[in-house]
Design a protein around this motif. Structure first.
Motif, PDB file in Angstrom:
ATOM      1  N   SER A 142       0.830  -1.204   0.000  1.00 42.39           N
ATOM      2  CA  SER A 142       0.000   0.000   0.000  1.00 42.39           C
ATOM      3  C   SER A 142       0.869   1.260   0.000  1.00 42.39           C
ATOM      4  N   ARG A 143       1.693   1.371  -1.018  1.00 39.90           N
ATOM      5  CA  ARG A 143       2.693   2.438  -1.099  1.00 39.90           C
ATOM      6  C   ARG A 143       2.090   3.801  -1.440  1.00 39.90           C
ATOM      7  N   GLU A 144       1.041   3.836  -2.271  1.00 37.19           N
ATOM      8  CA  GLU A 144       0.522   5.102  -2.775  1.00 37.19           C
ATOM      9  C   GLU A 144      -0.754   5.565  -2.090  1.00 37.19           C
ATOM     10  N   HIS A 145      -1.483   4.652  -1.482  1.00 37.53           N
ATOM     11  CA  HIS A 145      -2.770   5.000  -0.854  1.00 37.53           C
ATOM     12  C   HIS A 145      -3.142   3.871   0.096  1.00 37.53           C
ATOM     13  N   ILE A 146      -4.097   4.132   0.951  1.00 39.78           N
ATOM     14  CA  ILE A 146      -4.519   3.076   1.855  1.00 39.78           C
ATOM     15  C   ILE A 146      -5.213   1.980   1.063  1.00 39.78           C
ATOM     16  N   ASP A 147      -4.932   0.757   1.419  1.00 47.63           N
ATOM     17  CA  ASP A 147      -5.548  -0.385   0.763  1.00 47.63           C
ATOM     18  C   ASP A 147      -7.034  -0.441   1.132  1.00 47.63           C
ATOM     19  N   PRO A 148      -7.927  -0.629   0.160  1.00 53.30           N
ATOM     20  CA  PRO A 148      -9.368  -0.620   0.475  1.00 53.30           C
ATOM     21  C   PRO A 148      -9.783  -1.736   1.430  1.00 53.30           C
ATOM     22  N   ALA A 149      -9.108  -2.877   1.376  1.00 53.13           N
ATOM     23  CA  ALA A 149      -9.438  -3.953   2.318  1.00 53.13           C
ATOM     24  C   ALA A 149      -9.073  -3.539   3.746  1.00 53.13           C
ATOM     25  N   THR A 150      -7.918  -2.920   3.897  1.00 50.84           N
ATOM     26  CA  THR A 150      -7.508  -2.428   5.213  1.00 50.84           C
ATOM     27  C   THR A 150      -8.498  -1.395   5.740  1.00 50.84           C
ATOM     28  N   LEU A 151      -8.946  -0.505   4.872  1.00 47.07           N
ATOM     29  CA  LEU A 151      -9.899   0.522   5.288  1.00 47.07           C
ATOM     30  C   LEU A 151     -11.205  -0.106   5.767  1.00 47.07           C
TER      31      LEU A 151
END
Length: 334
Positions: free
Chosen positions: A176-185
């Motif tokens: 998740s280098r560029e943005h938060i991962d949607p699964a993590t969110l």
């Protein structure tokens, strides 16, 4: 390391990297640990363990070892472009005249990398092409260059959670280098009901989950297989009220102790290959490290077969969130 790369290297009649002391950068495993002249600089605790078991020098850390100690470098190209750029920067610390060999699968991006080598390396010469893999040779020249540090690559990522702005710091090669991962969110939206107590963030990456767990944990441990991820988490969590114990480990550390909850967005890739065994082993080990009534909560792609695995280990599994792409699974240790 892929079998194709290993086969290509083994078929070279002239193997100049076997002469003098050699540093292998980013080994994909322990296959080259049999070289009696080789040391390795690794970014994966599991891969480093193979070298340790073979009794070979291994450096599993974000900074390079002293490059003056080596007569040559074998650079195994990573799939992450920014990680390759960081590693290339470190080659500027090599003494002039040191040979550098680059090996990688074509899909790893080795060809464009060779077209954009920094000016302090000689133009690369192709030595071999086989099984969709390439081998190039270069050399450190006398051009002066100060290597960039890992901190120069740090990025501060912001995102919104529960109508508040949150942030984390990430580094090259970290998920998740560029943005938060949607699964993590999605997972972060379902952690407030976790039991108070000692918690773990498994495969912590840049510390995104651990940062939010700090509000519900009395004590917190976060572990990851990557020393770069641990460094990113350390920056992300520096100012949190609950101090997090960061552990570099391939899996849950054996001496981690017991937890009241374990939370994760577990990986399911080894390199570019889907590898379900990582999460299967994690689920099994998590059960052994949870207190009675301890909570196990993970997020995963809907297509992954985790409900069956969680049910077989814990005897229960429920879905507490589903956005059409990802699901948050919950189990209780009974």
């Amino acid at each position: 390391m892929s079998a194709a790369i290993l086969s290509m290297l083994g078929r070279q009649s002239a193997q100049p990297w076997a002469n003098g002391s050699l540093l292998v950068i980013h080994p994909g495993g322990g296959e080259l640990s049999a070289l009696p002249n080789a040391s390795a600089w690794s970014f994966h605790a599991g891969h480093a363990a193979y070298w340790e078991a073979a009794g070979r020098p291994i450096f599993c850390q974000i900074q390079p070892p002293n490059l003056n100690h080596y007569d040559g470098v074998l650079f195994l190209v990573a799939k992450e472009k920014e990680l390759n750029q960081y590693l290339l920067e470190q080659l500027a610390s090599l003494p002039a005249g040191t040979p550098v060999w680059f090996a990688g699968e074509k899909r790893s991006g080795i060809q464009p990398l060779m077209k954009h080598l920094p000016a302090w390396l000689q133009p690369p010469q192709k030595l071999a092409s086989a099984n969709h893999c390439l081998l190039f040779a270069s050399e450190r020249n006398e051009q002066v260059h100060q290597s960039a540090s890992i901190e120069d690559y740090a990025k501060n990522i912001t995102y919104e959670l529960n109508q508040q702005q949150e942030s984390f710091v990430t580094l090259p090669g970290v998920f998740s280098r560029e943005h938060i991962d949607p699964a993590t969110l999605l997972l972060l939206q379902h952690i407030k009901d976790l039991p108070k107590g000692r918690g773990m963030d498994f495969a912590c990456g840049a510390g995104v989950i651990a940062k939010q767990l700090a509000s519900v944990a009395t004590e917190l441990m976060a572990c990851d297989v990557s020393p770069i991820a641990i460094a990113a988490s350390e920056i992300t969590l520096a100012n949190e009220p609950v101090k997090t114990e960061l552990r570099l480990a391939d899996g849950i550390p054996d001496n981690a102790g017991q937890f009241d909850f374990i939370v994760s967005n577990p990986p399911f890739h080894t390199g570019q290959r889907t590898d379900y065994e990582i999460a299967r082993e994690f689920i099994s080990n998590a059960r052994q490290h949870l207190n009675k009534q301890g909570v196990f909560r993970v997020v995963a792609n809907r297509f992954l077969p985790w409900p069956e695995v969680i049910e077989s280990v814990f005897g229960n599994c429920s879905v507490i969130a589903d956005d059409g792409r990802y699901r948050v699974y919950h189990a209780t240790c009974r």
